[in-house]
Motif scaffolding. Structure first.
Motif, PDB file in Angstrom:
ATOM      1  N   GLY A  61      -8.544   5.486  -4.849  1.00 60.48           N
ATOM      2  CA  GLY A  61      -8.070   6.550  -3.990  1.00 60.48           C
ATOM      3  C   GLY A  61      -9.047   6.858  -2.880  1.00 60.48           C
ATOM      4  O   GLY A  61     -10.025   6.131  -2.653  1.00 60.48           O
ATOM      5  N   ASN A  77      -3.130   1.964 -11.729  1.00 60.09           N
ATOM      6  CA  ASN A  77      -2.381   0.751 -12.045  1.00 60.09           C
ATOM      7  C   ASN A  77      -2.726   0.295 -13.453  1.00 60.09           C
ATOM      8  O   ASN A  77      -3.900   0.212 -13.823  1.00 60.09           O
ATOM      9  CB  ASN A  77      -2.708  -0.370 -11.053  1.00 60.09           C
ATOM     10  CG  ASN A  77      -2.199  -1.723 -11.515  1.00 60.09           C
ATOM     11  OD1 ASN A  77      -2.962  -2.555 -12.000  1.00 60.09           O
ATOM     12  ND2 ASN A  77      -0.913  -1.938 -11.367  1.00 60.09           N
ATOM     13  N   ALA A 129      -4.398   6.918  -7.200  1.00 54.42           N
ATOM     14  CA  ALA A 129      -3.468   5.891  -7.669  1.00 54.42           C
ATOM     15  C   ALA A 129      -3.999   5.254  -8.938  1.00 54.42           C
ATOM     16  O   ALA A 129      -5.203   5.047  -9.096  1.00 54.42           O
ATOM     17  CB  ALA A 129      -3.259   4.827  -6.593  1.00 54.42           C
ATOM     18  N   ASP A 136       2.666   1.450 -11.955  1.00 55.74           N
ATOM     19  CA  ASP A 136       1.856   2.119 -10.936  1.00 55.74           C
ATOM     20  C   ASP A 136       2.298   3.553 -10.721  1.00 55.74           C
ATOM     21  O   ASP A 136       3.495   3.876 -10.784  1.00 55.74           O
ATOM     22  CB  ASP A 136       1.946   1.365  -9.607  1.00 55.74           C
ATOM     23  CG  ASP A 136       1.086   0.124  -9.580  1.00 55.74           C
ATOM     24  OD1 ASP A 136      -0.070   0.225  -9.147  1.00 55.74           O
ATOM     25  OD2 ASP A 136       1.569  -0.938 -10.018  1.00 55.74           O
ATOM     26  N   TYR A 137       1.305   4.392 -10.448  1.00 54.68           N
ATOM     27  CA  TYR A 137       1.544   5.786 -10.066  1.00 54.68           C
ATOM     28  C   TYR A 137       0.627   6.110  -8.891  1.00 54.68           C
ATOM     29  O   TYR A 137      -0.576   5.808  -8.913  1.00 54.68           O
ATOM     30  CB  TYR A 137       1.243   6.733 -11.221  1.00 54.68           C
ATOM     31  CG  TYR A 137       1.175   8.196 -10.813  1.00 54.68           C
ATOM     32  CD1 TYR A 137       2.335   8.950 -10.693  1.00 54.68           C
ATOM     33  CD2 TYR A 137      -0.057   8.797 -10.527  1.00 54.68           C
ATOM     34  CE1 TYR A 137       2.272  10.286 -10.306  1.00 54.68           C
ATOM     35  CE2 TYR A 137      -0.120  10.123 -10.145  1.00 54.68           C
ATOM     36  CZ  TYR A 137       1.043  10.873 -10.031  1.00 54.68           C
ATOM     37  OH  TYR A 137       0.978  12.182  -9.643  1.00 54.68           O
ATOM     38  N   SER A 138       1.199   6.722  -7.844  1.00 51.83           N
ATOM     39  CA  SER A 138       0.403   7.130  -6.685  1.00 51.83           C
ATOM     40  C   SER A 138       0.809   8.528  -6.260  1.00 51.83           C
ATOM     41  O   SER A 138       1.993   8.888  -6.304  1.00 51.83           O
ATOM     42  CB  SER A 138       0.605   6.169  -5.504  1.00 51.83           C
ATOM     43  OG  SER A 138       0.183   4.872  -5.820  1.00 51.83           O
ATOM     44  N   ARG A 139      -0.178   9.298  -5.832  1.00 47.44           N
ATOM     45  CA  ARG A 139       0.086  10.648  -5.324  1.00 47.44           C
ATOM     46  C   ARG A 139      -0.729  10.848  -4.049  1.00 47.44           C
ATOM     47  O   ARG A 139      -1.936  10.603  -4.025  1.00 47.44           O
ATOM     48  CB  ARG A 139      -0.280  11.715  -6.351  1.00 47.44           C
ATOM     49  CG  ARG A 139      -0.001  13.148  -5.874  1.00 47.44           C
ATOM     50  CD  ARG A 139      -0.469  14.183  -6.885  1.00 47.44           C
ATOM     51  NE  ARG A 139      -0.248  15.546  -6.410  1.00 47.44           N
ATOM     52  CZ  ARG A 139       0.826  16.272  -6.681  1.00 47.44           C
ATOM     53  NH1 ARG A 139       1.770  15.760  -7.455  1.00 47.44           N
ATOM     54  NH2 ARG A 139       0.965  17.490  -6.216  1.00 47.44           N
ATOM     55  N   ASN A 188      -5.661  10.813  -1.800  1.00 48.08           N
ATOM     56  CA  ASN A 188      -4.808   9.868  -2.520  1.00 48.08           C
ATOM     57  C   ASN A 188      -5.432   9.535  -3.865  1.00 48.08           C
ATOM     58  O   ASN A 188      -6.644   9.347  -3.970  1.00 48.08           O
ATOM     59  CB  ASN A 188      -4.627   8.581  -1.698  1.00 48.08           C
ATOM     60  CG  ASN A 188      -4.014   7.451  -2.507  1.00 48.08           C
ATOM     61  OD1 ASN A 188      -4.600   6.381  -2.636  1.00 48.08           O
ATOM     62  ND2 ASN A 188      -2.858   7.676  -3.082  1.00 48.08           N
ATOM     63  N   THR A 237       0.779  -1.226   0.000  1.00 45.62           N
ATOM     64  CA  THR A 237       0.000   0.000   0.000  1.00 45.62           C
ATOM     65  C   THR A 237       0.818   1.288   0.000  1.00 45.62           C
ATOM     66  O   THR A 237       0.257   2.357  -0.144  1.00 45.62           O
ATOM     67  CB  THR A 237      -0.904   0.024   1.243  1.00 45.62           C
ATOM     68  OG1 THR A 237      -0.082  -0.137   2.413  1.00 45.62           O
ATOM     69  CG2 THR A 237      -1.926  -1.088   1.171  1.00 45.62           C
ATOM     70  N   TYR A 238       2.125   1.194   0.161  1.00 44.67           N
ATOM     71  CA  TYR A 238       2.953   2.390   0.327  1.00 44.67           C
ATOM     72  C   TYR A 238       2.473   3.242   1.484  1.00 44.67           C
ATOM     73  O   TYR A 238       2.569   4.450   1.462  1.00 44.67           O
ATOM     74  CB  TYR A 238       3.006   3.218  -0.957  1.00 44.67           C
ATOM     75  CG  TYR A 238       4.345   3.125  -1.630  1.00 44.67           C
ATOM     76  CD1 TYR A 238       5.467   3.676  -1.031  1.00 44.67           C
ATOM     77  CD2 TYR A 238       4.492   2.473  -2.839  1.00 44.67           C
ATOM     78  CE1 TYR A 238       6.699   3.576  -1.628  1.00 44.67           C
ATOM     79  CE2 TYR A 238       5.722   2.371  -3.442  1.00 44.67           C
ATOM     80  CZ  TYR A 238       6.832   2.934  -2.838  1.00 44.67           C
ATOM     81  OH  TYR A 238       8.062   2.822  -3.440  1.00 44.67           O
TER      82      TYR A 238
END
Length: 818
Positions: A340, A382, A380, A401-404, A378, A190-191
């Protein structure tokens, strides 16, 4: 050069893997194997396959078909057999009888075709219910989908009920008494950790959870983070064709009202599967805190602080998930998922601190009123592709994957100082702290599986992650009615981290023994830049993480196993952030930019009886243990929270988990852990520290099948006192109960549940090491009654084929500001 190599390595490996897959010819599998299809010749996914021994018709083995409709059943004895296949919506299908003379030789069954049961489903009712706790070779599974206690609870509250899992006073997750747990959702790390992870799990409606998987000793194909194991939360996914969905609404009451709603939709049409869900939660929670501490100055004099705080929090959580899978060909599926949350948490804190030169004596006191506005957002994305290279298990999976994360906190602290008789001592202090934080994560990974022959399988993969977190702290003091910047409390901290990883895994099956050996390598490059002070901390290190698993079947009812793994826990990003967050002049927290990662070597012996009763003994050694401490400053007499490294932690654990069927309507599961955890440091705060304690935990889970359509559950837990670093944590116990009723052809369900029935859950810990003499007690709002209604709508026909996408292994240590 190294950065370029890390970025191009995944591409080069994929090219090599694809070439290898083309050159590799399929090999037959051992045991009894075959393929199951439907009327149209399409593979039957996840159908139940039973191996029946003749002539007594005893089922000796069972398994499920995979996504290609393929099954494999190991055989340990010669004899006459047949294979039976069952699946909801289809008539039972059986193979012709066959004879096995050599159990080590492979035997292929001709394709079995299942025919739709049609209208026969109107007259035949098949009822199946998974047990609440299931044990598999490499994990323990808690099936939540039909659990009464999922009623209105969020994922964090449900996780606390899982076998061997506990939460500490700060919502940090422990597994068998140890911290360092990595949490995944749908196979995706999950970061998130600590407060930010707690925020995400609180935003996840428990009724959307399918199961919780607990992996105490992961293999090399998993990220190396998580010294005490991995917890994977599987969310529900529809297995029905056409358009269908569910609506969930609930209400709860403890000291105040709470409510939750979830809408899930799924549409399957041919090769396209589209799904989505949205959850909303509102609630208010009480939180009471008591801190007693004694501070010694440089001359030996002592000051006594007694602090009482009330911190009610109002929570508004919203989470969403949208995705699609498309079968490009029969062997290639591509998909995407966007998920998110956007949350608001408002805290109104009132803190009264009495100060005296002797116990019970009041010399002065201060009153701090705080308003803390938190926001957590959040987003995200995928992208994934799954390629089946043959029918025997050769496959390639790729994920991007990209998450902010956008986190923010505006904290207003108003502190008033008084003499003992109530007169004003000094002018009040008004402090405003604004701390926006942005975290951006990019990840790419690929995993390849190749069966080399009927008993040997090779797995390999690569991963690259790039993380940047940008944190600001703007502190302002009110002067003459206006807030002015306080440069002594204002900071800007930027942290970047790049990790390149690769692994190889080799598994081999013998007559009664299976062996898996793996090796993972991870190269980490990180930079912590305290921009305000021009203070930069850089780190570059490479680590190898081996793993070994051996499982041996003694006979039909007894199995033994051994496992070993080496793992790492890197510091949470906020734990490295040296910002100072003040509550008042005597209470604050700050990070430690010199915090080192911790490394753990874990060994485990296991025994399984009759596939149900499990026992294990494990030992782990952790070096450079990261631990939270409360310290005192003799000069300012302030108490502050930070993290430091202890020299080592040694943990010995015995675990027993056993299900029992007392009657046809009453089942219980007992999960018990006994462990010794010892902490050692030769140079902790200028002295040596060596303490440990024997502790134990036990959970009793009971399920009751009452009248038709009625089900009840009861979970009781006890946790003895234990040492956590320099803290001695007191014992705890609780009981949860719930009942549910299904009606309207099982489309509707109503559940009533109460958590912490006797309102006994509370936290208390003390430390008296060196100049520290601190006792902390806190009570959260834990006794809550919840009523939840669920309605399933749309097409209820089980579809014959559905692709289930995999997910990326991410590691995460983002931490929130709450």
């Amino acid at each position: 050069m190294r950065s370029l190599l890390l970025k191009t390595l995944p591409i080069l490996l994929l090219i090599g893997i694809r070439g290898l897959s083309i050159a590799q010819s399929p090999k037959p599998a051992n045991g009894v194997n075959g393929t199951l299809t439907d009327d149209a010749g399409k593979p039957m996914e996840y159908a139940t396959i039973s191996l029946v021994k003749l002539p007594d018709s005893i089922v000796v083995k069972g398994t499920l078909t995979n996504e290609a409709g393929i099954y494999n059943l190991g055989i340990t004895a010669s004899g006459n057999y047949l294979v039976k296949a069952t699946s909801v919506g289809y008539a039972q299908a059986v193979s012709l009888p066959f004879t096995i003379s050599d159990p080590q030789s492979g035997f292929s069954i001709p394709v079995i075709t299942m025919h739709s049961a049609g209208n026969s489903l109107n007259t035949v009712v098949i009822t199946a219910s998974k047990p609440l706790i299931e044990h598999k070779t490499d994990m323990t599974v808690m099936n939540i989908a039909n659990s009464v206690l999922a009623t209105g609870n969020n994922a964090l509250e449900i996780l606390a009920r899982a076998p061997g899992v506990t939460l500490d006073q700060d919502d940090n997750i422990r597994l068998r008494g140890k911290k360092g747990v990595t949490v995944m959702i749908n196979g995706k790390l999950t970061y998130l950790s600590s407060a930010q992870l707690a925020t995400l799990l609180k935003s996840t409606d428990g009724t959307t959870i399918q199961s919780i998987e607990i992996i105490t000793n992961p293999s090399a194909k998993y990220d190396a983070s998580g010294s005490s194991g991995i917890i994977n939360i599987r969310l529900k996914k529809s297995n029905q064709s056409g358009t269908n969905g569910s609506f969930i609404t609930g209400v709860g009451y403890g000291n105040s009202w709470k409510d939750n709603q979830t809408l899930s939709l799924n549409h399957k049409d041919g090769d396209l599967n589209v799904y989505g869900s949205f959850s909303h939660y509102d609630g208010k929670y009480d939180h009471h805190l008591l801190i007693n501490r004694t501070v010694a100055d440089s001359l030996g004099g002592k000051t006594y602080f007694n602090q009482v705080s009330s911190s009610p929090a109002t929570i508004h959580n919203n989470s969403y998930r949208v995705g699609a899978d498309y079968d490009i060909t029969s062997t290639n599926t591509a998909g995407f998922m966007v998920n998110g949350y956007f949350d608001k948490v408002y805290e109104d804190d009132a803190s009264l601190t009495n100060i005296g030169s002797s116990p019970g004596e009041l010399d002065s006191y201060l009153n701090t009123l705080s308003r803390i506005n938190n926001s957590y957002d959040n987003f995200a994305v995928n992208l994934n592709d799954r390629l089946k290279l043959d029918t025997l298990g050769q496959s390639l999976a790729v994920d991007l994957d990209y998450s902010r994360f956008n986190n923010g906190q505006d904290a207003y602290h108003h502190t008033y100082y008084y003499e003992a008789e109530g007169s004003t001592m000094i002018p009040p202090a008004f402090l405003l702290q604004q701390s926006p934080s942005v975290i951006i994560i990019h990840t790419a990974k690929a995993d390849y599986t190749l069966p080399l022959n009927k008993t040997l399988k090779f797995e390999t993969g690569v991963k690259y992650s790039d993380v940047k977190t940008d944190n600001n702290l703007a502190a302002q003091q009110q002067v003459n009615g206006s807030y002015l910047n306080d440069s002594t409390l204002t900071n800007h901290f930027i942290y970047t981290e790049k990790i390149g990883a690769g692994y190889v895994n080799l598994s081999k099956s013998f007559k009664n023994t299976s062996v898996e050996i793996g090796l993972r390598g991870e190269y980490t490059s990180s930079t912590g830049d305290l921009v305000t002070d021009n203070d930069v901390v850089k780190r570059h290190y490479f680590d190898l993480f081996p793993s070994l698993f051996v499982n041996h079947t003694l006979n039909d009812k007894n199995e033994v196993g051994f496992s070993f793994s080496r793992r790492i826990d890197r510091p949470d990003y906020d734990d490295l952030n040296p910002f100072v967050y003040y509550l008042d002049q005597y209470t604050y927290s700050k990070g430690n930019p010199f915090l080192n990662p911790q490394y753990t070597n874990s060994f485990e012996l296991s025994y399984t009886y009759n596939k149900t009763i499990n026992a294990s003994f494990s030992y782990s050694h952790t070096s450079d243990l990261m631990t939270t401490v409360l310290l005192t400053d003799p000069l300012s007499e302030a108490t502050y929270q930070t993290k430091i490294n202890l020299q080592a932690e040694n943990a010995y654990t015995i675990n027993v988990n056993a299900p029992f069927t007392l009657t046809d309507w009453w089942n219980i599961n007992v999960d018990a852990n006994g462990f010794y955890t010892g902490f050692k440091s030769d140079t902790l705060l200028g002295a040596s520290y060596n303490k440990g304690k024997i502790a134990y935990q036990a959970k009793l889970m009971q399920t009751f099948q009452l009248a038709k359509g009625y089900k009840a559950e009861l979970i009781s837990s006890y946790f003895s006192s234990l040492y956590d670093g320099i803290y001695l944590v007191s014992s705890n116990y609780s009981t949860d109960a719930g009942v549910s009723h299904s009606f309207a052809g099982n489309r509707a369900n109503i559940k009533l549940a109460m958590s912490d029935v006797f309102n006994t859950l509370k936290d208390h810990f003390v430390t008296d090491y060196q100049v520290n003499d601190i006792a902390v007690s806190q009570k959260r709002e834990t006794r809550i009654t919840r009523l939840t209604f669920t309605y399933n709508f749309g097409n209820s026909k089980i579809k014959p084929h559905e692709h289930t996408t995999g997910a990326d292994d991410l590691s995460g240590r983002v931490k929130g500001n709450n």
